[in-house]
Design an enzyme around this catalytic site. Structure first.
Site, PDB file in Angstrom:
ATOM      1  N   GLY A  84      -9.465  -4.298  10.647  1.00  0.00           N
ATOM      2  CA  GLY A  84      -7.946  -3.694  11.533  1.00  0.00           C
ATOM      3  C   GLY A  84      -7.724  -3.183  12.858  1.00  0.00           C
ATOM      4  N   ARG A  85      -8.131  -2.466  13.158  1.00  0.00           N
ATOM      5  CA  ARG A  85      -7.763  -2.135  14.631  1.00  0.00           C
ATOM      6  C   ARG A  85      -7.935  -3.048  15.963  1.00  0.00           C
ATOM      7  NH1 ARG A  85     -11.253   2.435  16.832  1.00  0.00           N
ATOM      8  NH2 ARG A  85     -12.566   1.627  14.494  1.00  0.00           N
ATOM      9  N   GLN A 127       1.284  -0.778   0.451  1.00  0.00           N
ATOM     10  CA  GLN A 127      -0.020   0.248  -0.001  1.00  0.00           C
ATOM     11  C   GLN A 127       1.041   1.423  -0.634  1.00  0.00           C
ATOM     12  OE1 GLN A 127      -1.968   1.413   3.815  1.00  0.00           O
ATOM     13  NE2 GLN A 127      -4.027   0.884   2.298  1.00  0.00           N
ATOM     14  N   ASN A 184     -15.049  -1.690   5.755  1.00  0.00           N
ATOM     15  CA  ASN A 184     -14.249  -1.625   6.826  1.00  0.00           C
ATOM     16  C   ASN A 184     -14.930  -0.620   7.890  1.00  0.00           C
ATOM     17  OD1 ASN A 184     -11.452   0.299   7.832  1.00  0.00           O
ATOM     18  ND2 ASN A 184     -11.813  -1.857   7.829  1.00  0.00           N
ATOM     19  N   GLY A 185     -14.987  -0.918   9.222  1.00  0.00           N
ATOM     20  CA  GLY A 185     -15.357   0.126  10.154  1.00  0.00           C
ATOM     21  C   GLY A 185     -15.921  -0.823  10.993  1.00  0.00           C
ATOM     22  N   ASP A 186     -15.072  -1.080  12.149  1.00  0.00           N
ATOM     23  CA  ASP A 186     -16.201  -1.789  13.296  1.00  0.00           C
ATOM     24  C   ASP A 186     -16.357  -2.909  13.668  1.00  0.00           C
ATOM     25  OD1 ASP A 186     -16.057   1.416  14.387  1.00  0.00           O
ATOM     26  OD2 ASP A 186     -18.264   1.758  13.874  1.00  0.00           O
ATOM     27  N   LYS A 226      -8.064   1.912  -0.947  1.00  0.00           N
ATOM     28  CA  LYS A 226      -8.854   2.493   0.147  1.00  0.00           C
ATOM     29  C   LYS A 226      -9.155   3.739   0.187  1.00  0.00           C
ATOM     30  CE  LYS A 226     -10.370   1.471   4.766  1.00  0.00           C
ATOM     31  NZ  LYS A 226      -9.413   1.644   5.279  1.00  0.00           N
ATOM     32  N   CYS A 265      -6.292   6.984   4.864  1.00  0.00           N
ATOM     33  CA  CYS A 265      -5.519   7.570   6.234  1.00  0.00           C
ATOM     34  C   CYS A 265      -5.743   8.951   6.670  1.00  0.00           C
ATOM     35  CB  CYS A 265      -4.198   7.535   6.463  1.00  0.00           C
ATOM     36  SG  CYS A 265      -3.180   7.888   7.993  1.00  0.00           S
TER      37      CYS A 265
END
Length: 326
Positions: free
Chosen positions: A210-211, A54, A186-188, A123, A84
């Site tokens: 991700g996280r 990336q 993506n997300g949560d 992304k 980002c």
């Protein structure tokens, strides 16, 4: 994820079921200047495949040159980060900062597509802020210039990681009859149940983690098991947790050397050992010791100390980053 998704971290994620992984994002300017840190991030290994490199940047020429450099390393794909949100990236006209200028985003993407033989993916986020929710236009135009897949984080840049990710627009992009490339949400996503629910509800081709994988790479195998059986796996035992810490440490030492490898591993111990009672004493030792053998001895102690401890399944805590939009 900057300073997280390096080869040691990717190795333990791959072991636990990650299907496709990306490197930390790499500055196009850094690659062109031959910056050591940027070049080092190009390291990929056969066991990681399929893996994408990336890159990010806000200048067509720099991104084009960076794409040519990446091409030589032969990853499976090249990803452009337009998502980002941190100030040092976004306010310099890169990452999510490009969401303010869709024409520029399209030109940057087209320049990369034309500069590489690799499949190019992107992304990004829903938009800069709530007044600029332009992801549907973005998706169509990026597809038109040749990207092969699009991953969308369900927040604006100004949200950072605050509030809940909104997948509604992600679903609209996926269900747009003009769109024919894969769309990843993506997300949560912090549990197998949510991964399956969101994939089914919004029709996306896959979900991006991700996280939730920080300190918990088992999330990938748990999701896969739930998809296949409808049942939840038991959480990893203390011994499994420590063995993953050990592998992560060994890979870190091999790739970064004894000094940097030990220092950078320290940020991971708390996440891996979260939830164990009275773990602070051991954690304090792990983040201060400099001898690999001594660290290994502490890990052995942890296994013995918690040999009869049964870990209960608890919700994964997502790390939040709070910056003003700027």
């Amino acid at each position: 994820m900057e300073d997280v998704s390096d080869p040691p971290f990717r190795a333990v994620c791959k072991d636990n079921g990650a299907d496709l992984m990306y490197t930390e994002f790499i500055s196009s300017e850094g690659l062109i200047r031959d910056a050591i840190k940027s070049r080092r991030k190009l390291d990929i290994f056969d066991y990681e495949r399929p893996v994408g490199i990336q890159i990010f940047g806000g200048d067509e020429e720099s991104l084009s040159l960076a794409a040519k450099i990446v091409d030589v390393t032969q990853p499976d794909l090249l990803d452009i980060n337009f998502g980002c949100p941190v100030k040092k990236v976004a306010l310099k006209g890169a990452g999510a900062g490009v969401l303010k200028d869709i024409d520029l985003m399209v030109r940057l993407t087209e320049a990369v597509v034309k500069s590489t033989s690799l499949p190019v993916t992107v992304k990004t986020r829903l938009g800069w802020d709530d007044s600029m929710l332009n992801i549907e236009e973005v998706a169509e135009r990026l597809q038109d210039v040749g990207i092969k897949a699009l991953a969308i984080h369900g927040r604006t840049r100004c949200q950072m990681y605050k509030g809940d990710a909104d997948w509604t627009l992600i679903g609209k992009v996926k269900n747009n009859p003009r769109m024919h490339i894969p769309i990843f949400g993506n997300g949560d996503i912090d549990s197998p149940q949510k991964a399956v629910e969101y994939k089914n509800r919004y029709g996306v081709d896959g979900v991006m983690i991700g996280r939730a994988a920080i300190g918990y790479p088992w999330i990938f195998r748990e999701i896969k098991h739930f998809v296949q059986t409808g049942e939840l796996l038991e959480p990893p035992t203390v011994e499994e947790r420590v063995n993953v810490v050990r592998k992560h440490l060994h890979k870190s030492l091999d790739w970064k050397g004894p000094i940097v490898g030990i220092n950078e591993m320290r940020r991971h111990y708390a996440n891996y050992l979260k939830g164990l009672p009275n773990i602070k004493e051991y954690r304090s030792k792990l983040v201060t010791l400099n001898d690999p053998a001594a660290i290994e001895a502490i890990l052995d102690e942890i296994i013995i100390r918690y040999s009869n401890y049964e870990i209960e399944a608890t919700p994964i805590e997502l790390i939040n980053y709070h910056e003003k939009c700027g």
